[in-house]
Motif scaffolding. Structure first.
Motif, short mmCIF file in Angstrom:
data_model
loop_
_atom_site.label_atom_id
_atom_site.label_comp_id
_atom_site.label_asym_id
_atom_site.label_seq_id
_atom_site.Cartn_x
_atom_site.Cartn_y
_atom_site.Cartn_z
N SER A 119 0.82 -1.24 -0.06
CA SER A 119 -0.08 0.10 -0.05
C SER A 119 0.83 1.40 -0.05
O SER A 119 0.39 2.28 -0.54
N ALA A 122 1.78 1.82 -3.65
CA ALA A 122 0.72 2.19 -4.35
C ALA A 122 0.05 3.68 -4.07
O ALA A 122 0.08 4.49 -4.82
N ALA A 126 0.32 7.19 -6.39
CA ALA A 126 -0.95 8.11 -6.80
C ALA A 126 -0.43 9.34 -6.16
O ALA A 126 -0.85 10.53 -6.69
N CYS A 152 -6.95 4.11 -4.72
CA CYS A 152 -6.30 2.97 -5.11
C CYS A 152 -6.72 1.68 -4.71
O CYS A 152 -6.29 0.42 -4.89
N SER A 155 -6.39 -1.74 -7.00
CA SER A 155 -5.06 -2.14 -6.71
C SER A 155 -4.61 -2.78 -5.47
O SER A 155 -3.96 -3.88 -5.27
#
Lengths: 234, 276
Positions: A119, A122, A126, A152, A155
């Protein structure tokens, strides 16, 4: 080849007959690993997102450490949790060693770094893209992290599934902290280990096939839900 | 914020599920640290339902090697220890970790090896002579190497044979560091000699080319003992329930149950609580 044929038919017979012992083992496997992944997600995602948007000294070192924890040795975690939960250990008074709760704790520790590390990546990607926009809206780091996590979400689902995969397929930790007690802490992987140790290779492999099927079914469900959500709410 | 609320609700629901899991066993239970040999032989699966039906006490067996089982007892993580290494048990009792040890049953160890028998030990009764022959031709030998009761017995016999396979080992002596079953799997794949308890062997299915080569030596005697983890040392030990299990094991009924457990018509354990 002498083992694989019987293993497949063994698996088919167990599934077709909904063998009550098998059902109990499967239910426990799912219950323990899903609980562990949920806890790991609740802990790991906020940590990952905070590291992604926050700037603090030692941040790079923290990221390296977090990524290194992806390789956390399962048996080591099992032993650590065992020593903590043992009657002679600091948390011994709860008496949860050799119970499903102990297995949830151990798997959550194993999975949390996976969720946090992925995370972090990701959300950071972003963050690079939307940072100016978020800044201009006056979002604080907390608000930004939450927004980006939500952004996100699809994903991140893969991240959660990866965590679940590690939890449900893992045998070292649950063997140590659960004890593989029949009807209490026996899950798919420890049952496979036990049947292998009895030399009943077709049954062991049959259980392995069922475990694989289970993971496949869960991933298919997650995929279907995601696609549905993307189409309707994406 | 909606997402967070949803997540929270989910987590509460799941936690409730999680809390419900152990409740499948609401009745009283004890934890017994025992050995892989008793579990893999199928004895517990046969015997424990009878005890539970009679007393309502659920027995949760954690099957480990004898060394590990005693360590579990020493830490207070079990109520009862049921193992097979009299020397290690005596030390356990002497250290004040266990009380009221009782003999329960015995079986014997056997030397297993490939039917081709490169060391030519088949049919012999003298286990020490057989080990010497295995060493002489450096035939592959698989050892548990895990401080289990079986491992301890094997190492004692090597000592009697005047051979130190662990420090002087060549490629022929392989320590697997795992339980009886996994070690048998290894030996089966390698066509190696291996020292096993008879119960695990009789219930073992992946035999390949292995067979029993040496048996019947008095030195292959394998005594099982049971004891309560000392409640004076670990106050949470379920003294009454644990003692009920021990008393049942050595009672007429328990002893008869052990004697009646057979695989392929062969008994696996011989009760001897009363000096049998």
């Amino acid at each position: 080849m002498g083992t694989i044929g019987p293993a497949v038919s063994q698996a088919a017979v167990m599934i077709a007959g909904l063998d009550p012992q098998l059902v109990r083992i499967v239910a426990l496997s799912l219950g323990v690993s899903l609980s562990a992944v949920l806890i790991a997600t609740l802990v790991g995602m906020p940590i990952g997102a905070s590291i992604a948007v926050a700037r603090f000294p030692g941040r790079q070192a923290t990221i390296v450490l977090l990524n290194a924890l992806l390789g956390l040795p399962a048996v080591g975690v099992g032993l650590l949790v065992y020593l903590l939960l043992s009657r002679a250990g600091p948390l011994g008074e709860f008496g949860i060693l050799f119970t499903p709760a102990a297995m949830v704790v151990a798997q959550a520790i194993l999975v949390a770094p996976i969720i946090a590390a992925f995370s972090r990546q990701a959300v950071e990607d972003a963050w690079r893209e939307y940072r100016e926009q978020l800044d201009s809206l006056g979002a604080g780091p907390f608000q930004a992290a939450l927004t980006l996590l939500w952004d996100c979400r699809f994903s991140l689902l893969t991240t959660v599934l990866a965590g679940f995969g590690r939890a449900v397929a893992e045998v070292g930790t649950v063997m140590i902290v659960g004890g593989n007690i029949d009807g209490v802490t026996r899950v798919m992987t420890t049952a496979i280990a036990l049947e292998t140790s009895k030399g009943d290779l077709p049954l062991a492999l049959g259980l392995g096939i069922i475990l694989m099927g289970l993971v496949l079914a869960l991933n298919a469900t997650a995929h279907a839900v995601t696609e549905f959500a993307k189409r309707h709410y994406g | 914020m909606n997402a967070i609320r949803r997540l929270l609700i989910c987590s509460v629901l799941l936690a409730a599920c999680g809390a419900g899991m152990p409740s499948a066993a609401q009745e009283e239970f004890i934890v017994v640290a025992s050995t892989t040999s008793t579990q893999n032989s199928g004895l517990f699966g046969y015997m424990l339902p009878k005890f539970t039906a009679k007393t309502g006490i659920q027995v949760r067996v954690v099957a480990q090697g004898t060394g590990q089982a005693l360590a579990t007892g020493r830490r207070g993580d079990a109520d009862v220890v049921f193992v097979h290494d009299e020397l290690a048990e005596a030390k356990f009792i002497k250290g004040g970790f266990g009380v009221g040890r009782k003999d329960v049953m015995y079986n014997d160890f056997v030397l297993i090896g490939p039917k081709g028998d490169p060391a030519q030990v088949a049919g012999g009764k003298d286990i020490v002579a057989a080990l010497k022959k295995v060493h002489a031709v450096k035939a592959p030998f698989v050892s548990r190497g895990d401080k289990s009761g079986t491992n301890a017995a094997e190492l004692r016999l090597w000592k009697v044979a005047g051979i130190d396979p662990v420090t002087g080992r060549g490629a022929w002596y392989r320590e697997t560091g795992s339980g009886m079953g996994p070690s048998l799997n290894t030996a089966s794949a390698m066509d190696a000699y291996i020292f096993s308890d008879r119960g695990t062997w009789l219930n073992f299915k992946n035999r390949g080319d292995l067979t029993v080569l040496v048996e019947g030596d008095g030195r292959l005697f394998n005594q099982y003992g049971v004891m309560l983890v000392n409640p004076a040392k670990h106050p949470h030990v379920k003294r009454d329930l644990g003692q009920a299990f021990i008393d049942w094991l050595v009672s007429d009924e328990g002893q008869k149950t052990i004697a009646s457990y057979k695989v392929g018509g062969e008994p696996l354990f011989f009760p001897n609580a009363n000096g049998g």
